[in-house]
Design an enzyme around this catalytic site. Structure first.
Site, mmCIF file in Angstrom:
data_model
loop_
_atom_site.group_PDB
_atom_site.id
_atom_site.type_symbol
_atom_site.label_atom_id
_atom_site.label_comp_id
_atom_site.label_asym_id
_atom_site.label_seq_id
_atom_site.Cartn_x
_atom_site.Cartn_y
_atom_site.Cartn_z
ATOM 1 N N ARG A 40 -5.760 -7.117 -1.893
ATOM 2 C CA ARG A 40 -6.582 -5.921 -1.731
ATOM 3 C C ARG A 40 -7.804 -5.947 -2.656
ATOM 4 O O ARG A 40 -8.802 -5.280 -2.386
ATOM 5 C CB ARG A 40 -5.760 -4.669 -2.002
ATOM 6 C CG ARG A 40 -4.545 -4.541 -1.076
ATOM 7 C CD ARG A 40 -3.566 -3.490 -1.583
ATOM 8 N NE ARG A 40 -2.280 -3.615 -0.915
ATOM 9 C CZ ARG A 40 -1.331 -4.474 -1.284
ATOM 10 N NH1 ARG A 40 -1.522 -5.281 -2.312
ATOM 11 N NH2 ARG A 40 -0.184 -4.526 -0.613
ATOM 12 N N LYS A 78 -5.872 1.619 11.522
ATOM 13 C CA LYS A 78 -4.976 2.641 10.976
ATOM 14 C C LYS A 78 -5.546 3.254 9.706
ATOM 15 O O LYS A 78 -5.534 4.479 9.523
ATOM 16 C CB LYS A 78 -3.597 2.038 10.733
ATOM 17 C CG LYS A 78 -2.591 3.005 10.099
ATOM 18 C CD LYS A 78 -2.500 2.751 8.623
ATOM 19 C CE LYS A 78 -1.514 3.661 7.946
ATOM 20 N NZ LYS A 78 -1.350 3.328 6.522
ATOM 21 N N ASP A 107 0.975 4.007 12.487
ATOM 22 C CA ASP A 107 1.677 2.954 11.762
ATOM 23 C C ASP A 107 3.087 2.869 12.342
ATOM 24 O O ASP A 107 3.386 3.473 13.377
ATOM 25 C CB ASP A 107 1.677 3.231 10.257
ATOM 26 C CG ASP A 107 2.417 4.523 9.893
ATOM 27 O OD1 ASP A 107 3.007 5.159 10.799
ATOM 28 O OD2 ASP A 107 2.399 4.894 8.720
#
Length: 375
Positions: free
Chosen positions: A222, A268, A287
């Protein structure tokens, strides 16, 4: 875009039910919070009414349910967090009404209250909105009797974006640690019941953090996406934070399309940002959890299917068809009803039945940068 056949009058009404309310949802304190609670210093603070009943805002059903990871449980039925530059505590009175206390005298209570009501989406009446949902869904009508006050927040878009980038293929405790780390880069605002609070860092402040620093802090893959997104926002001619705010004026599909161009933002995650910060009240973040809800209650014929992007769109359409232009708010309640922490307050016939066999997710958001939120 789906034709929205249901209209909800957005009027803020302060309603009281003549019937006694059921007990507040439980939030069992940990040993750490028990210690904090025993030294609760907030009794001498000035608490100001928000003119919101518990049926319009339930703190335990709004803050620890996956919309934001910055608010802390600082006393029984009390949560503390930051709205802009305001450090604020919220709590329920004995009758369920909500009041707030400002932890700094550098701002006026009026300014803090105005910012707080905006953050809480207070111009949306849950009573009116849920009446529409209940008319189209018998199960929702029953859930509403036990989950009153579960609101959708209106967060700062940049803050919301970074939080949900941290949520990619992650779980609550780790997401919270990441968000706490990012928050610590912002301006320090104060210390409340064992927690330090900061204003969320500005785009410039976050740009000073390297990918390596984020990796060392435990962000994993990330880190690359967050640095990439910060760089992409800095390149916006009008300014990255201003650009994010401008998305509130667009249609949902355009919002999703624009957000998905940012590194690490998949459909999402984009839907979460749209729903929780960009006024896209009918956005449906699909999700694995919402997929299971859809299979059980909206699209049972899809049980066992592989969740593709096409089926994600079909799930979103099914929610909007059933619940209308505030479908994202209905989805939030159905999601909360499936959380283990809330099942105990529901009667047996409303608790989650046997889950469908988890389906493989094709074109998963791990590949595109965002992922299912595991709660």
């Amino acid at each position: 875009m789906i034709s929205l056949i249901l209209q909800v009058r957005i009027t803020m009404k302060r309603k009281r039910s003549p019937k006694p309310l059921p007990p507040l949802p439980s939030t069992p304190p940990t040993p750490q919070t028990q210690s904090r609670h025993s030294t609760n210093l907030s009794k001498s603070r000035l608490w100001i009414p928000l003119n919101l009943t518990r049926q319009e805002l339930s703190l335990p059903l709004t803050f620890p349910t996956g919309q934001t990871f910055r608010w802390k449980n600082t006393a029984p039925f009390q949560y503390t967090g930051v709205v802009g530059s305001h450090l604020i505590s919220l709590k329920h009175l004995q009758n369920g009404d909500v009041c707030f206390s400002l932890h700094s005298q550098s701002h006026s209570n009026h300014d803090a209250k105005t910012a707080l009501l905006d953050f809480l989406n207070a111009d949306v009446s849950l009573a009116d909105t849920w009446e529409v949902f209940s008319a189209s869904d018998e199960r929702f009508a029953e859930l509403a009797q036990h989950l009153g006050g579960a609101r959708v927040l209106r967060q700062d878009p940049f803050e919301c974006l970074i939080q949900f980038m941290c949520s990619s293929n992650n779980h609550i405790s780790r997401i919270t640690k990441m968000v706490d780390y990012v928050s610590s880069l912002g301006t320090y605002l104060g210390h409340v019941e064992g927690f330090d609070f900061h204003a969320f860092p500005t785009l410039h402040q976050l740009s000073l953090v390297s990918e390596q620093q984020l990796r060392e802090a435990g962000f994993g893959y990330r880190a690359k996406y967050i640095v990439g997104t910060v760089n992409a926002l800095q390149s916006k001619p009008e300014g990255g934070e201003e650009w994010l705010y401008s998305l509130r004026k667009l249609d949902l599909q355009d919002v999703i399309s624009q957000l998905s161009k940012l590194p690490g933002v998949g459909p999402k995650v984009a839907a979460c940002i749209a729903l929780y910060s960009l006024d896209q009240h009918h956005a449906i973040p699909v999700d694995v959890h919402v997929w299971r809800i859809a299979q059980k209650y909206l699209l049972p014929e899809l049980a066992g299917s592989k969740l593709t992007l096409k089926l994600c769109n079909r799930v979103a359409e099914a929610f909007v068809t059933k619940y209308g232009k505030y479908a994202g708010w209905a989805q939030a309640v159905l999601f909360i009803a499936e959380l283990p922490s809330q099942k105990a307050i529901l009667p047996l016939h409303l608790r989650a039945t046997k889950q469908p066999k988890p389906a493989k997710i094709e074109n998963s958001e791990e590949e595109s940068g965002g992922g299912p939120l595991e709660i």
